[in-house]
Scaffold this motif. Structure first.
Motif, mmCIF file in Angstrom:
data_model
loop_
_atom_site.group_PDB
_atom_site.id
_atom_site.type_symbol
_atom_site.label_atom_id
_atom_site.label_comp_id
_atom_site.label_asym_id
_atom_site.label_seq_id
_atom_site.Cartn_x
_atom_site.Cartn_y
_atom_site.Cartn_z
ATOM 1 N N ILE A 179 0.834 -1.204 0.000
ATOM 2 C CA ILE A 179 0.000 0.000 0.000
ATOM 3 C C ILE A 179 0.867 1.252 0.000
ATOM 4 O O ILE A 179 0.618 2.204 -0.754
ATOM 5 C CB ILE A 179 -0.955 -0.010 1.212
ATOM 6 N N LEU A 180 1.907 1.249 0.825
ATOM 7 C CA LEU A 180 2.772 2.425 0.913
ATOM 8 C C LEU A 180 3.572 2.619 -0.369
ATOM 9 O O LEU A 180 3.786 3.757 -0.805
ATOM 10 C CB LEU A 180 3.712 2.282 2.108
ATOM 11 N N ALA A 181 4.016 1.516 -0.987
ATOM 12 C CA ALA A 181 4.746 1.640 -2.252
ATOM 13 C C ALA A 181 3.853 2.210 -3.343
ATOM 14 O O ALA A 181 4.259 3.097 -4.110
ATOM 15 C CB ALA A 181 5.301 0.274 -2.658
ATOM 16 N N ILE A 182 2.604 1.710 -3.430
ATOM 17 C CA ILE A 182 1.662 2.232 -4.426
ATOM 18 C C ILE A 182 1.343 3.694 -4.154
ATOM 19 O O ILE A 182 1.280 4.514 -5.083
ATOM 20 C CB ILE A 182 0.375 1.375 -4.426
ATOM 21 N N ALA A 183 1.148 4.042 -2.875
ATOM 22 C CA ALA A 183 0.851 5.432 -2.522
ATOM 23 C C ALA A 183 2.005 6.351 -2.900
ATOM 24 O O ALA A 183 1.795 7.471 -3.388
ATOM 25 C CB ALA A 183 0.561 5.541 -1.025
ATOM 26 N N SER A 184 3.233 5.886 -2.696
ATOM 27 C CA SER A 184 4.394 6.704 -3.042
ATOM 28 C C SER A 184 4.485 6.936 -4.551
ATOM 29 O O SER A 184 4.702 8.062 -5.011
ATOM 30 C CB SER A 184 5.670 6.022 -2.537
ATOM 31 N N ILE A 185 4.300 5.857 -5.320
ATOM 32 C CA ILE A 185 4.343 5.986 -6.788
ATOM 33 C C ILE A 185 3.224 6.899 -7.281
ATOM 34 O O ILE A 185 3.426 7.751 -8.163
ATOM 35 C CB ILE A 185 4.246 4.590 -7.437
ATOM 36 N N TRP A 186 2.047 6.737 -6.705
ATOM 37 C CA TRP A 186 0.891 7.558 -7.104
ATOM 38 C C TRP A 186 1.151 9.028 -6.809
ATOM 39 O O TRP A 186 0.879 9.902 -7.644
ATOM 40 C CB TRP A 186 -0.344 7.068 -6.363
ATOM 41 N N SER A 187 1.698 9.324 -5.621
ATOM 42 C CA SER A 187 1.944 10.718 -5.259
ATOM 43 C C SER A 187 3.004 11.342 -6.165
ATOM 44 O O SER A 187 2.895 12.516 -6.538
ATOM 45 C CB SER A 187 2.364 10.825 -3.792
ATOM 46 N N TRP A 188 4.020 10.563 -6.535
ATOM 47 C CA TRP A 188 5.036 11.092 -7.447
ATOM 48 C C TRP A 188 4.453 11.355 -8.830
ATOM 49 O O TRP A 188 4.791 12.348 -9.482
ATOM 50 C CB TRP A 188 6.223 10.131 -7.538
ATOM 51 N N ALA A 189 3.569 10.457 -9.288
ATOM 52 C CA ALA A 189 2.928 10.670 -10.588
ATOM 53 C C ALA A 189 2.081 11.936 -10.567
ATOM 54 O O ALA A 189 2.105 12.741 -11.520
ATOM 55 C CB ALA A 189 2.069 9.458 -10.951
ATOM 56 N N VAL A 190 1.327 12.150 -9.489
ATOM 57 C CA VAL A 190 0.520 13.365 -9.356
ATOM 58 C C VAL A 190 1.425 14.588 -9.294
ATOM 59 O O VAL A 190 1.132 15.629 -9.909
ATOM 60 C CB VAL A 190 -0.370 13.275 -8.096
ATOM 61 N N ALA A 191 2.529 14.492 -8.559
ATOM 62 C CA ALA A 191 3.438 15.633 -8.418
ATOM 63 C C ALA A 191 4.029 16.040 -9.766
ATOM 64 O O ALA A 191 4.105 17.233 -10.089
ATOM 65 C CB ALA A 191 4.553 15.289 -7.424
ATOM 66 N N VAL A 192 4.445 15.058 -10.552
ATOM 67 C CA VAL A 192 5.001 15.373 -11.881
ATOM 68 C C VAL A 192 3.942 16.027 -12.761
ATOM 69 O O VAL A 192 4.205 17.014 -13.466
ATOM 70 C CB VAL A 192 5.554 14.094 -12.545
#
Length: 229
Positions: free
Chosen positions: A27-40
């Motif tokens: 869950i934390l790995a997916i959340a991290s990837i998702w947040s980076w995608a949103v940030a970009v």
């Protein structure tokens, strides 16, 4: 000792972790990837908004008349400031078809144009703020999700101690390591999300001020144009 140290790696911690802790890590790995995608995505979006706003402001403050800017904007303007301007200019064009209003009619026209611009400003801000909630949620929830994994991992470590009746490092280390790894993943997901959220929230506030100031400039220019007639 070296073989024991080599066994405790990030990959081995994930494979050997309890199913609950493993789910927390995923869950934390997916959340991290998702947040980076949103940030970009938001970084590129705000960059485009800034570039388009500067270009339209140059046209607006270059001395062109309302009609000239309106003609350049077209029927479907593509940038935020142009859409705010179009909201007022459409009302101005409709009123001009029946003759330039004066007195109370002119005041009503300005009031309608201002309301239309404010509505468009709200839509633009809603469009610009889309997905910012993802960063806020990841930044706020990830440490607690990681903490849950930590507590669960420590519980497993104590369970292993109770079952094996031993307190040596070989028994305790795997459970403690996976617990601390869950905490680390929570921080890895949360810290960038919080930083990006604060950064883009500031960008959104500045963009909102820019739209509000621009709408005031448009209203002033329309008022001056009505006063000339």
């Amino acid at each position: 000792m070296e073989s024991g140290a080599e066994q405790i790696t990030v990959f081995s911690l994930f494979l050997q972790a309890d199913p609950v802790v493993k789910a927390v890590m995923l869950i934390l790995a997916i959340a991290s990837i998702w947040s980076w995608a949103v940030a970009v995505d938001k970084w590129m979006q705000f960059g485009d908004l800034e570039q388009a706003a500067r270009k339209f402001e140059r046209d607006f403050f270059s001395g062109r008349t309302v009609d000239e800017i309106d003609d350049r904007g077209g029927d479907k303007p593509r940038d935020a400031l142009a859409r705010v301007f179009a909201a007022a200019s459409r009302e101005f064009r409709e009123a001009r078809r029946t003759g330039m209003p004066t007195g109370d009619a002119a005041n009503l026209l300005l009031a309608r144009a201002d309301r239309l611009m404010q509505a468009q400003v709200s839509r633009e801000l809603g469009r610009a703020s889309r997905n910012l909630g993802v960063l806020a949620t990841v930044g706020a929830a990830s440490p607690f999700i990681g903490l849950f994994g930590t507590v669960w991992g420590i519980m497993n470590a104590f369970t292993d101690i109770a079952e094996q009746q031993q307190t040596n490092l070989a028994v305790v280390a795997p459970g403690i390591a996976e617990a601390l790894f869950a905490t680390g993943l929570g921080l890895v997901a949360a810290i960038p999300a919080v930083i990006f959220y604060n950064k883009f929230s500031g960008d959104l506030d500045r963009f909102a001020d820019r739209l509000e100031t621009f709408s005031d400039e448009v209203a002033a220019r329309l008022s001056r144009r009505l006063g000339e007639r």
